[in-house]
Design an enzyme around this catalytic site. Structure first.
Site, PDB file in Angstrom:
ATOM      1  CG  ASP A 123      -6.894 -15.330   4.883  1.00 27.73           C
ATOM      2  OD1 ASP A 123      -6.225 -16.279   4.444  1.00 27.73           O
ATOM      3  OD2 ASP A 123      -6.466 -14.165   4.945  1.00 27.73           O
TER       4      ASP A 123
ATOM      5  CG  LEU B 163       1.597  -3.584  14.344  1.00 24.35           C
ATOM      6  CD1 LEU B 163       0.312  -3.734  15.140  1.00 24.35           C
ATOM      7  CD2 LEU B 163       2.813  -3.768  15.247  1.00 24.35           C
ATOM      8  N   GLY B 164       2.113  -5.422  10.096  1.00 19.49           N
ATOM      9  CA  GLY B 164       1.968  -6.477   9.097  1.00 19.49           C
ATOM     10  C   GLY B 164       1.016  -6.028   8.016  1.00 19.49           C
ATOM     11  N   GLY B 165       0.708  -6.935   7.111  1.00 19.29           N
ATOM     12  CA  GLY B 165      -0.203  -6.572   6.032  1.00 19.29           C
ATOM     13  C   GLY B 165      -0.451  -7.749   5.115  1.00 19.29           C
ATOM     14  N   GLY B 166      -1.379  -7.556   4.199  1.00 23.55           N
ATOM     15  CA  GLY B 166      -1.740  -8.612   3.253  1.00 23.55           C
ATOM     16  C   GLY B 166      -2.602  -8.052   2.157  1.00 23.55           C
ATOM     17  N   GLY B 167      -3.412  -8.925   1.548  1.00 22.48           N
ATOM     18  CA  GLY B 167      -4.229  -8.518   0.417  1.00 22.48           C
ATOM     19  C   GLY B 167      -5.363  -7.595   0.760  1.00 22.48           C
TER      20      GLY B 167
ATOM     21  N   GLY C  62      -5.218  -5.200   3.318  1.00 21.32           N
ATOM     22  CA  GLY C  62      -4.782  -3.955   3.929  1.00 21.32           C
ATOM     23  C   GLY C  62      -3.594  -4.152   4.840  1.00 21.32           C
ATOM     24  CB  SER C  63      -0.854  -2.059   5.742  1.00 20.90           C
ATOM     25  OG  SER C  63      -0.405  -2.421   4.451  1.00 20.90           O
ATOM     26  CB  VAL C  64      -2.144  -4.288  10.790  1.00 17.64           C
ATOM     27  CG1 VAL C  64      -2.545  -4.026  12.234  1.00 17.64           C
ATOM     28  CG2 VAL C  64      -3.193  -5.142  10.094  1.00 17.64           C
TER      29      VAL C  64
END
Length: 590
Positions: free
Chosen positions: A390, A272-276, A278-280
C-alpha cells in the site's frame, strides 16, 4: 535495462570452462575484502557521497556467515546490531563489539560452571536455560535416549556438554562452544528450543525456609502499611504508563492498557487520518512524549498470532521506517502505537493545499531516495521479504527534519485474509495498485515497485496522477500525467515541463531526468521488467545508470483513447482535504 557504469561484466564460455569476468571501466577506487566475520565484500568509493558502497557480498546476509557472532553469540537479523550474547554470557572483548562491530570474538560465561570449578564446591548443580525460536548451532552430536529428561541427564553428566535439544523425539547435544546460533521471530515455524547449561547462580534462587518464615512475619506486621503503599503505586501507575506497562520481546515494545491510551488520546479526540485498516489519533504520554495511535479495523487475527506479528514488526527498525513503540490487545480492541511524525504525511505537502509549504526539489529528491531505502530494507534486508502492498503518499510520513518514514508496513499480516479485499476497495489506493492485483496472479515485491513509481510521478508534478487542480490553467489540455511523462521522456522532450509549476523550474535537471526514467521503469506492465527496489536506490544514488524505458501498453491504451477517458474527482477518505480521481473508458475497457 540498467547498466552499472563502473563495472564491465562478461560471460565466458569456451573449452576452458564457463565463468564471469569483470573489469573497472574508469579510475574509480575499489576494494575487494574479506572482513573479520569471513564475509566477502566488493566495495567502491563514491566521491559525490564521500562514502564506501557495497556492490556485492557473499554470503548476502550477515547471519548467514558461519559463526558471525562468535562462540555463544546469537545472530538476529531483526536487530540493528545483529549480535547478542546468550543469557548468562557477556562479550569476550567489549571494545570489539561496541566500537568496531566485530563480533567474531564471541562471548564468555559470566559465571564458571560448577563442574569446572575445582577450587570451590558449593553443592549447587549446574542448570539449563531454555532458549526458544532458535536455529540450532552447528556440529551437534546425536544421543540415543527415550525422553527429554534422559537427554538433559546425559548432557548434565558430561562437563564438556554445553547444551542439548530434544526435537521430534531425538536428542542432540553440543560439546564445547556453540556456533552459528540464529534467533528467529516468535512466529517463525522453523524455530527450535535449545537448553544451554549455566551455573546455578545465574538462576534466581528461592528463599530458604527460615527466610520464608521471617518474610511471612514481616509481611503480617506490615499489612496495613502495604495497603497504603499499593494505593500509592496505583496512582503512580496512572502517572507513568511507560514504566508500568508490560514489556514484550526484550523491552522493545510496550503493551499498553486500553484505558491508558484512552487517556493519552483524550478519548480519541484528535484524528490525524484514517483509511480502510483503521483511524489514527494523536496522543501524549505522561512523560510528555507524543505518539500516534492506530485503531485497527477489519481485524481477523487471534490473540496469539496478533502478538507474534506485532513482535516481528517491532523488531524491524530502520531510519526510513516508522518505529512501532507498542500495542494494545484487549478482546476485540487492537491498537498500534507509533512515533509521532510532526510534519505529517507526504500528500499534505506535495499536493496543492492552502497554507501548505511547497517542498523544494532537493527535499523531494531526498524523500524519494529515503522512501526507496526504507522499502529496500523491507524487501531485501529482513529475514523474510516484507511486501508493503500500500505504497502511496499518505503512507510516507515526515519527521521534524523532513526525513521520510514508510508507515503501515506489515499490515497485510496483521489484518489477515481481509487485507486484499479492503485494499482494492479503498479510494486513494486503487491508482497505485499494480496490474497483478486485479489479474489474480501472485503478488511479489515488484507490486511495491509499481506503486512507488506512480508516487514518483506525483512527487515530480505536485499533483495526483488523475487530478487536474487549480494550480494549472483551465485552458490546458487534460493529461494523465504518467502517460504524458513517459511519452515526453521517450521523445526526448523538455523534462523541466514535467516539474511542479510552483517550483518555477528550480530543480537539478539530471536528478529530474533520472527520477522520471526510474518511474517509467517501475510502472512497466510486466513485473519482470521492473527494477528491484534495491536497484532503484542505487540509481537514485548515482551508482547505476538507467536507460529510457518503453512506454507501458496500459499507458498507450489511455493515450490512444483519451477522448473516451472520463476524469472525475471525489473526496478522499484518507486525507479529507485532497482529491482523488478515477478514470473510465468506454472503448478502452472493451
Amino acid at each position: 535495462m540498467i547498466s552499472h557504469h563502473n563495472f564491465d561484466f562478461n560471460y565466458i564460455s569456451d573449452e576452458n570452462g564457463r565463468y564471469f569476468v569483470y573489469s573497472v571501466t574508469n579510475s574509480m577506487t575499489t576494494r575487494f575484502v574479506i572482513d573479520s566475520s569471513g564475509q566477502i565484500e566488493q566495495m567502491f568509493w563514491l566521491e559525490s557521497s564521500k562514502a564506501w558502497f557495497q556492490f556485492w557480498s557473499q554470503p548476502r546476509q550477515p547471519c548467514d556467515v558461519y559463526a558471525y557472532c562468535g562462540a555463544f553469540g546469537s545472530c538476529n537479523e531483526g536487530n540493528q546490531s545483529f549480535c547478542a550474547c546468550l543469557p548468562g554470557f557477556r562479550p569476550k572483548w567489549e571494545n570489539n563489539w561496541n566500537l568496531m562491530q566485530d563480533y567474531s570474538s564471541g562471548c564468555v560465561r559470566k559465571t564458571q560452571l560448577q563442574c569446572e570449578n575445582t577450587v570451590v564446591t558449593n553443592g549447587k548443580s549446574d542448570k539449563f536455560l531454555a532458549n526458544s525460536h532458535m536455529v540450532l548451532p552447528k556440529h551437534p552430536q546425536s544421543v540415543a535416549v527415550g525422553s527429554i529428561k534422559e537427554c538433559e541427564t546425559t548432557c548434565s553428566r558430561n562437563c564438556s556438554c554445553t547444551a542439548y535439544a530434544y526435537e521430534d523425539n531425538a536428542c542432540s547435544i553440543w560439546i564445547g562452544s556453540l556456533l552459528s546460533l540464529h534467533q528467529l521471530s516468535p512466529g517463525d515455524a522453523n524455530g527450535k528450543t535449545i537448553h544451554v547449561k549455566l551455573a546455578a547462580s545465574e538462576f534466581s534462587s528461592s528463599s530458604n525456609n527460615k527466610g520464608i518464615v521471617i518474610g511471612a512475619v514481616v509481611g503480617s506486621v506490615a499489612f496495613v502499611a502495604l495497603l497504603g503503599l499499593l494505593a500509592f503505586m496505583y496512582f503512580r501507575k496512572r502517572e507513568n504508563t511507560m514504566k508500568t506497562s508490560k514489556s514484550v520481546e526484550d523491552g522493545s515494545l510496550v503493551a499498553f492498557a486500553y484505558k491508558d491510551l484512552l487517556t493519552a488520546t483524550k478519548n480519541f479526540s484528535e484524528k490525524l487520518g484514517g483509511g480502510g485498516f483503521g483511524s489514527v489519533f494523536k496522543g501524549r504520554l505522561p512523560n510528555s512524549s507524543v505518539i500516534a495511535v492506530k485503531k485497527l479495523q477489519s481485524f481477523s487475527q487471534g490473540e496469539k498470532q496478533f502478538r507474534a506479528e506485532v513482535s516481528t514488526i517491532g523488531n524491524i527498525q530502520h531510519v526510513n521506517l516508522v518505529r512501532l513503540r507498542g500495542f494494545c490487545s484487549e478482546g476485540t480492541k487492537k491498537l498500534l502505537v507509533y512515533d509521532y511524525m510532526p510534519n505529517g504525511s507526504l500528500d499534505s505537502h506535495i499536493f496543492h493545499r492552502e497554507n501548505s509549504k511547497v517542498l523544494d526539489w532537493k527535499t523531494r529528491y531526498q524523500i524519494a531516495l529515503g522512501t526507496a531505502r526504507g522499502l529496500a530494507y523491507l524487501h531485501e534486508k529482513c529475514r523474510d521479504c516484507i511486501i508493503h502492498c500500500d505504497i502511496k503518499p499518505e503512507n510516507i510520513l515526515l519527521d521534524a527534519q523532513w526525513c521520510p518514514k514508510v508507515a503501515d508496513f506489515g499490515m497485510s499480516k496483521l489484518v489477515g485474509r481481509e487485507f486484499s479485499r479492503v485494499l482494492t476497495t479503498i479510494r486513494g489506493t486503487r491508482g497505485y495498485l499494480a496490474p497483478e492485483w486485479l489479474s489474480g496472479v501472485a503478488i511479489t515485491a515488484k507490486a511495491d515497485v509499481y506503486s512507488y513509481g506512480m508516487m514518483l510521478f506525483e512527487i515530480v508534478s505536485g499533483r495526483r496522477n488523475f487530478e487536474w487542480n487549480s494550480v494549472y490553467s483551465e485552458d490546458e489540455e487534460m493529461k494523465y500525467f504518467p502517460t504524458w511523462a513517459a511519452s515526453l521522456m521517450s521523445e526526448g522532450g523538455n523534462v523541466l515541463s514535467l516539474l511542479d509549476k510552483r517550483l518555477e523550474g528550480s530543480a537539478d535537471v539530471e536528478e529530474l531526468s533520472r527520477i522520471c526514467k526510474v518511474a517509467c521503469w517501475c510502472i512497466q506492465d510486466d513485473e519482470t521488467h521492473r527494477p528491484s527496489i534495491g536497484q532503484v536506490v542505487q540509481i537514485l544514488e548515482g551508482v547505476l545508470e538507467v536507460t529510457q524505458s518503453p512506454i507501458p501498453r496500459s499507458l498507450k491504451v489511455i493515450a490512444d483513447n483519451k477522448e473516451d477517458i472520463i476524469f472525475f474527482t471525489e473526496s478522499s477518505e484518507t486525507s479529507g482535504a485532497s482529491s482523488q480521481a478515477k478514470f473510465a473508458g468506454s472503448s478502452a475497457s472493451s
